[in-house]
Write an enzyme that holds these catalytic residues in place. Structure first.
Site, mmCIF file in Angstrom:
data_model
loop_
_atom_site.group_PDB
_atom_site.id
_atom_site.type_symbol
_atom_site.label_atom_id
_atom_site.label_comp_id
_atom_site.label_asym_id
_atom_site.label_seq_id
_atom_site.Cartn_x
_atom_site.Cartn_y
_atom_site.Cartn_z
ATOM 1 N N GLY A 131 81.691 42.479 -26.883
ATOM 2 C CA GLY A 131 81.036 42.728 -28.167
ATOM 3 C C GLY A 131 81.792 43.708 -29.046
ATOM 4 N N LEU B 143 87.242 42.112 -29.532
ATOM 5 C CA LEU B 143 88.583 41.949 -28.963
ATOM 6 C C LEU B 143 88.688 40.649 -28.153
ATOM 7 C CD1 LEU B 143 89.293 45.645 -27.864
ATOM 8 C CD2 LEU B 143 90.032 44.497 -29.952
ATOM 9 N N ASP C 263 91.386 33.309 -32.086
ATOM 10 C CA ASP C 263 91.270 34.041 -30.821
ATOM 11 C C ASP C 263 91.819 33.222 -29.647
ATOM 12 O OD1 ASP C 263 89.903 35.565 -32.619
ATOM 13 O OD2 ASP C 263 87.916 35.180 -31.782
HETATM 14 C C1 GLA Z 1 86.069 36.299 -35.058
HETATM 15 C C2 GLA Z 1 86.284 34.802 -34.922
HETATM 16 C C3 GLA Z 1 87.699 34.403 -35.391
HETATM 17 C C4 GLA Z 1 88.001 34.974 -36.773
HETATM 18 C C5 GLA Z 1 87.647 36.468 -36.836
HETATM 19 C C6 GLA Z 1 87.786 37.029 -38.217
HETATM 20 O O1 GLA Z 1 86.907 36.973 -34.173
HETATM 21 O O2 GLA Z 1 86.109 34.405 -33.587
HETATM 22 O O3 GLA Z 1 87.827 32.998 -35.371
HETATM 23 O O4 GLA Z 1 87.328 34.255 -37.766
HETATM 24 O O5 GLA Z 1 86.326 36.726 -36.391
HETATM 25 O O6 GLA Z 1 89.112 37.020 -38.614
#
Ligand code: GLA
Length: 381
Positions: free
Chosen positions: A123, A126, A173
């Site tokens: 949360g 990261l 991510d």
């Molecule tokens: C979260 C989402 C990503 C991206 C970021 C903002 O981490 O999982 O896909 O949109 O927010 O940049």
């Protein structure tokens, strides 16, 4: 004991055999380019030396048994032919959703016995969940001798989030957790899914500060922002905000209204900043990085309106220490979570002391600080 040793040992006690393989999926931090990925734009994240480890052994049947060390040693057992959303054990849904996505392409995979642990703070923005999904995919690909590439895996992880877990996230991510490169950030083009390496200079550290702001309403606010961006793209008859210029946007201010224009302005200008940051890093131009990261933070705060006073405070005090020798900004989805500083290594102690002396007093919250290095993604051989 390292995570690697821990899962290995627990696999023996839980399942009576040594694991056949141990897989690591890293978390990530984003240096610049937030809320651009779902607009087909650019991001510049790095995989970090915090992640999820899975010890695994293949089974002959379709059963999956899991011991989750970090969830009070909870265990689950389910069949690959009977995967349901479980409201009470959220962590299981990351496995179930990811395996459903994998089985769309590879329906005949076999079950496995798994032990899971991780050290990405949950949360905190990261990407503990992406690191888990990518580790699961690499695990089952390995056990079933499937030649999965990092991009395919990232798309499967995102599919699991979007269609099973219920988070409408972009692809950043999962891509960086799969494809990251040691000592490098990566400029990812979230439309073409191509990337370029951006070396982190040797004398610079990735300093991550977790504000520990409780992130309420994150998903609903995230989804609202995403819808606002899509509304503006539709207004211009474009596939995504990536295809709209600042000039076009500003010319339509009266029809779109101030709020939508601010949201889209963030995305359009952030894309430009992120591409410039690649060049700045490649040239070791920290003055430029400093400017770009400051502009990014201000745009997320004022145009996208997803920062918080605690995060702004951290950015202010860290920025005062670093000056133009590096940069600092909020990172990730927003509404709390972490700040990322790209700072000369010799300033790390000084910054830590400054935060320690003032942050809790100012905000009533205690920070956590992680000094990270950029690591290899799970699918990067
Ligand atoms: C979260 C989402 C990503 C991206 C970021 C903002 O981490 O999982 O896909 O949109 O927010 O940049």
């Amino acid at each position: 004991m390292s995570q690697f040793e821990l899962v290995s040992e627990r696999h023996i006690t839980q399942f009576g055999t040594k694991p056949e393989q141990i897989i690591h999926g890293p978390g990530r931090v984003n240096l610049i380019g937030d809320h651009t990925d779902y607009n087909d734009g650019f991001v510049l994240p790095a995989a970090i030396n915090f992640g999820t480890d899975i010890a695994a052994t293949k089974r002959d049947d379709r059963i999956v048994r899991v011991l989750a060390v970090d969830c009070n040693n909870e265990t689950v057992e389910f069949s690959l032919d009977d995967i349901h959303f479980d409201e009470n054990k959220m962590w299981v849904n990351y496995i179930g959703g990811t395996l459903l996505a994998l089985m769309k392409a590879y329906p005949n995979i076999t079950g496995a016995d798994l032990v899971v642990t991780g050290n990405v703070p949950q949360g905190a923005g990261l990407s503990s969940s992406a690191s888990f999904e990518i580790a699961i995919l690499k695990t089952f690909a390995g056990l079933n001798s499937i030649e999965l590439d990092g991009i395919e895996a990232a798309l499967m992880g995102q599919h699991a989030e979007n269609n099973f877990v219920g988070c409408n996230c972009g692809i950043m991510d999962q891509l960086i957790s799969a494809l990251g490169k040691e000592n490098n950030a990566m400029l990812l083009d979230c439309r073409s899914l191509t990337f370029q390496h951006a070396p982190i200079p040797e004398d610079m550290a990735l300093l991550i500060v977790n504000s520990n702001v409780k992130r309420g309403l994150v998903d609903s606010e995230y989804n609202t922002r995403r819808e606002q961006c899509e509304t503006v793209a539709r207004y211009f008859n474009k596939k995504a905000l990536r295809d709209v210029t600042l000039k076009q946007l500003l010319a339509a201010e009266n029809e779109l209204g101030a709020e939508l224009v601010k949201r889209a302005k963030h995305v359009i200008t952030e894309n430009t900043r992120t591409e410039s940051a690649l060049t700045a890093l490649q040239n070791n131009d920290m003055l430029k990085m400093s400017e770009l990261m400051a502009q990014s933070h201000n745009s997320l705060k004022d145009n996208f309106e997803i920062s918080t006073p605690e995060i702004d405070y951290l950015v202010e005090i860290i920025g005062a220490e670093i000056g133009s020798k590096g940069g600092v900004r909020m990172t990730g989805g927003g509404f709390g979570g972490c700040v990322i500083a790209l700072t000369p290594k010799y300033l790390v102690e000084q910054i830590k002391q400054k935060i320690d002396a003032t942050y809790q007093q100012q905000t009533g919250l205690k920070e956590e600080i992680y000094v990270c290095v950029a690591t290899k993604g799970a699918f990067n051989r």
